[in-house]
Design an enzyme around this catalytic site. Structure first.
Site, PDB file in Angstrom:
ATOM      1  N   ASP A  64       0.803  -1.231   0.000  1.00 46.39           N
ATOM      2  CA  ASP A  64       0.000   0.000   0.000  1.00 46.39           C
ATOM      3  C   ASP A  64       0.836   1.281   0.000  1.00 46.39           C
ATOM      4  OD1 ASP A  64       1.027  -0.259   2.545  1.00 46.39           O
ATOM      5  OD2 ASP A  64      -0.885  -0.269   3.605  1.00 46.39           O
ATOM      6  N   ASP A 119       3.844  -1.009  11.612  1.00 53.23           N
ATOM      7  CA  ASP A 119       3.351   0.314  11.225  1.00 53.23           C
ATOM      8  C   ASP A 119       2.715   0.926  12.468  1.00 53.23           C
ATOM      9  OD1 ASP A 119       2.138   1.704   8.294  1.00 53.23           O
ATOM     10  OD2 ASP A 119       1.516   2.427  10.258  1.00 53.23           O
ATOM     11  N   ARG A 379      -0.546  12.486  10.220  1.00 53.78           N
ATOM     12  CA  ARG A 379       0.601  13.275  10.715  1.00 53.78           C
ATOM     13  C   ARG A 379       1.068  14.308   9.691  1.00 53.78           C
ATOM     14  NH1 ARG A 379       3.981   7.748  11.687  1.00 53.78           N
ATOM     15  NH2 ARG A 379       2.864   7.905  13.640  1.00 53.78           N
ATOM     16  N   SER A 536       6.695   7.255  13.304  1.00 49.34           N
ATOM     17  CA  SER A 536       6.613   5.970  12.602  1.00 49.34           C
ATOM     18  C   SER A 536       7.302   4.833  13.347  1.00 49.34           C
ATOM     19  CB  SER A 536       7.269   6.157  11.242  1.00 49.34           C
ATOM     20  OG  SER A 536       7.701   4.948  10.731  1.00 49.34           O
ATOM     21  N   ARG A 538       9.173   2.820  11.655  1.00 53.09           N
ATOM     22  CA  ARG A 538      10.214   2.395  10.713  1.00 53.09           C
ATOM     23  C   ARG A 538      11.532   2.088  11.419  1.00 53.09           C
ATOM     24  NH1 ARG A 538       9.920   8.295   7.919  1.00 53.09           N
ATOM     25  NH2 ARG A 538       7.777   7.580   7.786  1.00 53.09           N
TER      26      ARG A 538
HETATM   27  C1  MIC Z   1       3.812   6.492   8.731  1.00 50.21           C
HETATM   28  O1  MIC Z   1       2.714   6.985   8.776  1.00 50.21           O
HETATM   29  O2  MIC Z   1       4.843   7.105   9.025  1.00 50.21           O
HETATM   30  C2  MIC Z   1       3.900   5.072   8.253  1.00 50.21           C
HETATM   31  C3  MIC Z   1       4.127   5.086   6.833  1.00 50.21           C
HETATM   32  O3  MIC Z   1       2.674   4.447   8.457  1.00 50.21           O
HETATM   33  C4  MIC Z   1       4.968   4.402   9.039  1.00 50.21           C
HETATM   34  C5  MIC Z   1       5.515   3.215   8.477  1.00 50.21           C
HETATM   35  C6  MIC Z   1       6.698   3.469   7.644  1.00 50.21           C
HETATM   36  O4  MIC Z   1       7.606   4.176   8.046  1.00 50.21           O
HETATM   37  O5  MIC Z   1       6.728   2.908   6.578  1.00 50.21           O
HETATM   38  C7  MIC Z   1       4.565   4.138  10.472  1.00 50.21           C
HETATM   39  O6  MIC Z   1       3.924   4.990  11.027  1.00 50.21           O
HETATM   40  O7  MIC Z   1       4.967   3.152  11.076  1.00 50.21           O
END
Ligand code: MIC
Length: 644
Positions: A64, A119, A379, A536, A538
């Site tokens: 996605d 996520d 965000r 995030s 990440r």
């Molecule tokens: C975000 O909103 O920052 C994301 C995309 O959902 C991230 C995931 C990512 O860094 O890919 C999250 O919030 O974990």
């Protein structure tokens, strides 16, 4: 003793520890969620564990995020993830089928279960009373391998909802009110549990919106009772069998309390560039708008989109505005189309995109220089849209639609003077179509994993040395986000499966020289203020700095997921005992950590650091398990050398 709902679900899943806030617990995970931006690395980590198949009741892989195919990289990742999902028994949601959170809510969420998602917005599943937690990819890969998930036992913050939302006010305004009151760090270490008579007035998708953006409070998770509204939603999805009633016991206690009178809420908006920079819409009304986007991971449900369709019906988007709609799922779009909504949008001049995260993660839809962008996203951290110095506001679909019509930020109640509020309900029965989900194979062992030139093996990280010398490579302030540390956007996201390449972008928007300085330093440290690493999940915000030689981060406080990710990749997460010591750590200064390995090994909670001839004290607040992982140089090394 009467119990709150969070405690009941945690107790039912507790594998280790006891429910004492702040102490480490381990819980059983029922469902896992991966998306493609964090999932390529998580899948590589799962493959490294050499198991034939996942060991959770349900694992889902969504595509996605990285939907733009500007070259081979994202398409290769999609093929890799599809083949890995088929090999290991994972549901695969194809590109265009929808945003992980919306699709999981629709097709898989079951009240009372636990979900671990790579996520931070995974708690969207709160809409159907799933206790969903965002985590780094490695933690999710471990859960897929059948390991329990370790976390600091959260406190439970009870939010009593009373009253009923007025017209033109919706779920987004509830969570913006929470952010206005509690800020981006107000939920750290807590599950936010909603209860009280006002809950029944909120649809499953309004609850999902509130759960999704609990991540912006820094919360571990959010939860709602499972009631008649939950049952209706599951029935409408053809999944009524999975429903069960769940609620806190009468008179249950909470660690913290707050109350929101829904009937007293007004339309709210988060101004640039933080989700907690919230004011009433009326305060910024009249600001010229260039772009409006409804949808992505939050406010992309049938109710949200159909509300916008009905508001736009018979009106036109203002001439200076580009109005986009990103449906949360193919199912949402099909149902909106069936009820005539697509035509209403097209005739109003709205652009309809495929279902996916798109501009929310900077995968397209970046605003122009100095342009004002109004989004229903979760965000608005600086630069996240893909444009440096961006001016992104966060608001409800109602506010977005009204502003799209007038071309200036507009309190939707003003539109109410000429249009009646559409008061859209979710369908009693959705048009169902699972053609975008490939179910797991009975036996995937013969499936060959497809890879590509941009999918490179995970780097080796050395164990913690006896003593550490390092240079302060950067010093930053409070509320540094993972978007600052490891930017997203359509140029950087395709590098998520290539650590050497993505590491060249660390702190790109803050200080483009960071990667070169860190490499030249050999070993480096990062110094910062409160709530470091918010946002995030990440894990690249830990892996890439580690690849550049960052061995410790010393800050005033950490966000939960980022702290766990640092440990997972062998970076010491240290906290200033005396916050004023931060001033000693100028960029370029050499510091040393004498005897650090022995101290970590022996359970020391205080780690001395020598800086400019002075010894200062930092705190290491981690569990015994995490100490062993830090010594091993990260969780993967630790797992490889132990039974775990
Ligand atoms: C975000 O909103 O920052 C994301 C995309 O959902 C991230 C995931 C990512 O860094 O890919 C999250 O919030 O974990």
């Amino acid at each position: 003793m009467s119990k709150n709902l969070t405690t009941k679900i945690l107790e039912a899943h507790l594998v280790d520890g006891s429910l004492v806030p702040g102490t480490e617990i381990a819980i059983r995970i029922d469902h896992t969620l991966l998306q493609d931006a964090t999932g390529t690395m998580a899948m590589l980590e799962f493959i490294a564990m050499q198991l034939p198949r996942v060991k959770v009741d349900l694992a889902a892989q969504y595509i996605d995020h990285n939907l733009l195919q500007t070259d081979y990289k994202n398409a290769d990742d999609h093929a890799f993830l599809t083949s890995a999902a088929m090999r290991f028994g994972v549901h695969l949601s194809k590109p265009g089928n929808g945003v992980s959170h919306q699709v999981h809510l629709e097709r898989f969420g079951v009240p009372g279960l636990t979900l671990l998602g790579a996520d931070s917005h995974s708690p969207t599943a709160a809409g159907v009373s799933v206790l969903a937690i965002g985590a780094g990819g490695l933690d999710v890969a471990l859960a897929m391998a059948g390991h329990p998930f370790n976390l600091p036992c959260p406190k439970v913050m009870g939010i009593k909802l009373i009253g009923k939302l007025p017209d033109w006010v919706s779920g987004k305004d509830v969570i913006l009110e929470m952010l206005r009151r509690h800020t981006v760090s107000g939920g750290v270490g807590k599950v936010i549990e909603y209860y009280g008579p006002g809950v029944a007035s909120l649809s499953a998708t309004d609850r999902a919106t509130i759960g999704n953006m609990g991540a912006e409070l820094g919360a571990t998770s959010s939860i709602f009772p499972s009631d008649e509204r939950t049952r209706q939603f599951l029935v409408s999805q053809g999944r009524g069998d999975g429903w069960r009633q769940l609620a806190a016991d009468e008179g249950a206690a909470y660690d913290e309390y707050d109350e929101i009178d829904l009937s007293a809420l007004e339309p709210l908006i988060a101004c640039p560039s933080s989700p907690d920079n919230v004011v009433p819409v009326s305060e910024v009304a009249g600001t010229k708008v260039d772009q409006v986007i409804v949808g992505s991971s939050v406010n992309s449900s049938y109710r949200d989109l159909m509300t916008v369709c009905r508001i736009m019906e018979g009106s036109r988007v203002a001439s200076g505005v580009h109005f986009h709609v990103n449906p949360g799922s193919r199912q949402v779009l099909e149902n909106v189309a069936q009820d005539g909504g697509v035509l209403m949008l097209l005739m109003a001049g709205v652009s309809i995109h495929q279902s996916g995260c798109l501009g929310c993660i900077g995968m397209g839809q970046a605003p122009g220089t100095d342009q004002v962008s109004l989004r229903t996203f979760p965000r608005n951290f600086p630069g996240r849209s893909g444009t440096k110095g961006d001016k992104v506001y966060l608001c409800s679909p109602e506010t977005a639609a009204a502003s799209g019509i007038y071309g200036v930020i507009t309190d939707p109640r003003d539109l109410g003077k000429i249009k009646s509020y559409p008061a859209v309900q979710n369908p009693e029965t959705y048009l169902l179509d699972d053609s975008g989900i490939i179910p797991p194979l009975e036996d995937g062992s013969a499936v060959e994993i497809k890879t590509g030139p941009n999918i490179v093996p995970f780097p080796d990280f050395e164990p913690l040395p006896d003593a550490l010398q390092a240079e302060v490579v950067i010093r930053l302030g409070d509320n540094v986000t993972t978007d600052h540390i490891m930017p997203a956007g359509n140029k950087v996201l395709p590098l998520r499966s290539n650590i050497p390449a993505i590491s060249e972008h660390v702190f790109e928007q803050v200080d483009a020289e960071f990667p070169a300085r860190a490499k030249a330093a050999g070993n480096g440290i990062v110094v910062a203020g409160e709530n470091y690493g918010q946002g995030s999940s990440r894990e690249h915000a830990a892996i890439a700095p580690r690849y550049l030689g960052i061995r410790a981060k010393i800050v005033k406080s950490f966000a939960r997921i980022h702290k766990a990710n640092l440990v997972n990749f062998g970076i010491l997460p240290l906290i200033f005992k005396n916050p004023a010591d931060m001033e000693l750590f100028d960029q370029g200064v050499q510091v040393s950590f004498p005897d650090v390995r022995r101290l970590v090994e022996n359970g020391a909670s205080e780690i001395p650091v020598l800086v400019n001839g002075r010894e200062i004290t930092t705190l290491l607040e981690v569990s015994d398990r995490q100490r062993q992982e830090l010594i091993a140089g990260g969780t993967l090394n630790f797992v490889k050398t132990s039974q775990h």
